[in-house]
Design an enzyme around this catalytic site. Sequence first.
Site, short mmCIF file in Angstrom:
data_model
loop_
_atom_site.label_atom_id
_atom_site.label_comp_id
_atom_site.label_asym_id
_atom_site.label_seq_id
_atom_site.Cartn_x
_atom_site.Cartn_y
_atom_site.Cartn_z
N PRO A 143 0.78 -1.23 0.00
CG PRO A 143 0.01 -0.94 2.18
CD PRO A 143 0.75 -1.91 1.29
CB CYS A 144 3.16 2.81 -2.42
SG CYS A 144 2.34 2.43 -3.96
CG HIS A 145 -2.99 3.50 -1.01
ND1 HIS A 145 -2.72 2.14 -1.19
CD2 HIS A 145 -3.94 3.57 -0.04
CE1 HIS A 145 -3.48 1.44 -0.37
NE2 HIS A 145 -4.22 2.29 0.34
#
Length: 163
Positions: free
Chosen positions: A118-120
């Site tokens: 989850p780089c978001h």
Amino acid sequence: MACSAKGVCAILLGDDPERLLRDLQDHFPRAHLLGGEAEFEQLVAQVVGYIETPALGLALPLDIQGTAFQQRVWQALREIPAGQTASYSEIANRIGAPRAVRAVGTACGANRIAVAIPCHRVVRTDGSLSGYRWGIERKRALLEREKGLERCAKSGNRFSQQQ
């Protein structure tokens, strides 16, 4: 989405299916396009379900391909709970490389397994949104969905989605 024998190796996001297919072909030029396999379709359904309802969680077999540094960053990202964020500098500190803030950003940009890694959930130190491989608006939408579900869970309310 793409899978190897080890697990999911790419989840790309976008609005143009043809462009997404080209991107997958560019990343995996020797791969063979297969469709309609029940096991693969179940994995795709899990990802779609997770995006729609992050509270469900996501447990996929992953084939994470990257440098040792990237893998350390991506593991730290996977430890950020849904509905929460961390700054690039916090991630750099967590992996024991406090001066590698820019490299953390580069590792986030190199991530090909959206939502499962989850780089978001990585934001600037002031909490504002910054670059996202699949667009700031998509990043905002993912975070808002996660935070909305987290608020519902904390209040004890059930979340139902109208279709």
